[in-house]
Design a protein around this motif. Sequence first.
Motif, PDB file in Angstrom:
ATOM      1  N   ILE A 249      28.388  22.883  63.832  1.00 37.23           N
ATOM      2  CA  ILE A 249      28.887  24.126  64.413  1.00 37.23           C
ATOM      3  C   ILE A 249      27.822  24.804  65.266  1.00 37.23           C
ATOM      4  N   THR A 250      26.600  24.870  64.757  1.00 35.34           N
ATOM      5  CA  THR A 250      25.551  25.686  65.390  1.00 35.34           C
ATOM      6  C   THR A 250      24.504  24.897  66.170  1.00 35.34           C
TER       7      THR A 250
ATOM      8  N   PHE B  84      26.137  19.422  53.583  1.00 35.10           N
ATOM      9  CA  PHE B  84      26.356  20.839  53.853  1.00 35.10           C
ATOM     10  C   PHE B  84      25.568  21.266  55.098  1.00 35.10           C
ATOM     11  N   ALA B  85      24.293  20.866  55.165  1.00 30.40           N
ATOM     12  CA  ALA B  85      23.458  21.182  56.324  1.00 30.40           C
ATOM     13  C   ALA B  85      24.023  20.521  57.583  1.00 30.40           C
TER      14      ALA B  85
ATOM     15  N   SER C  51      35.072  21.597  52.738  1.00 31.98           N
ATOM     16  CA  SER C  51      34.465  20.479  53.462  1.00 31.98           C
ATOM     17  C   SER C  51      35.400  19.291  53.573  1.00 31.98           C
TER      18      SER C  51
ATOM     19  N   TRP D 162      19.667  22.914  62.112  1.00 32.10           N
ATOM     20  CA  TRP D 162      19.595  22.339  60.772  1.00 32.10           C
ATOM     21  C   TRP D 162      19.163  23.450  59.822  1.00 32.10           C
ATOM     22  N   ASN D 163      20.089  23.943  59.021  1.00 31.50           N
ATOM     23  CA  ASN D 163      19.840  25.101  58.174  1.00 31.50           C
ATOM     24  C   ASN D 163      19.375  24.683  56.783  1.00 31.50           C
ATOM     25  N   TYR D 164      18.255  23.995  56.752  1.00 32.58           N
ATOM     26  CA  TYR D 164      17.688  23.569  55.476  1.00 32.58           C
ATOM     27  C   TYR D 164      16.205  23.337  55.690  1.00 32.58           C
TER      28      TYR D 164
ATOM     29  N   GLU E 163      27.212  19.832  58.210  1.00 32.61           N
ATOM     30  CA  GLU E 163      28.394  20.574  58.643  1.00 32.61           C
ATOM     31  C   GLU E 163      27.999  21.848  59.395  1.00 32.61           C
ATOM     32  N   TYR E 164      26.972  22.534  58.934  1.00 31.26           N
ATOM     33  CA  TYR E 164      26.467  23.724  59.616  1.00 31.26           C
ATOM     34  C   TYR E 164      25.902  23.333  60.986  1.00 31.26           C
ATOM     35  N   TRP E 165      25.181  22.231  61.033  1.00 28.08           N
ATOM     36  CA  TRP E 165      24.594  21.731  62.279  1.00 28.08           C
ATOM     37  C   TRP E 165      25.678  21.401  63.296  1.00 28.08           C
TER      38      TRP E 165
END
Length: 163
Positions: free
Chosen positions: A129-130, A122-123, A48, A133-135, A125-127
């Motif tokens: 890219i995609t 962390f969520a 990160s 919201w992966n949480y 950083e994923y957001w």
Amino acid sequence: MARLPKAKPISLSQQYIAIRRQYENIVDSKFEKNQIIFKFKIKPTEESEEYLVRVSYKLHESPIVVLLEPEMKLHNGKRPHHIYGLENGHPILCLYYPKSKEWNKNLYIADTIIPWISTWLFAYEYWQITGKWNYNESNALKGIKKKVKNSMDTEQGDNLSIP
């Protein structure tokens, strides 16, 4: 039936000491009469980016967490919906839904809020890219998400109040 007395909130000095003991990456800290303020660097993963955040806490209020650096990135021109608004151009992070009472004045910031910052980043950083919201979100938050998201897509987001 006798009622148990309410637990006393964790004092500002106890909060301050716990944070100082548990975290080495503190850039600046202040202990004022009615609040504590910490600036520290955090990396959610080894890969990160390093982030600079500020946590301020007044007794009997919710901690306020602001992302200071780097500047928040947009995804398809939009900010993530998990911010309360902006403070001097910096996003105020939504780490939990206050009405769900996940955090209260009887919990240590060092054990809850600061780890939640890492999870939020962390969520985020994923957001980036995609766009997802992966949480997990609070069910109550899902109901108001569209209102906040619509506000954040405009300059009105700068004027949102902090719960």
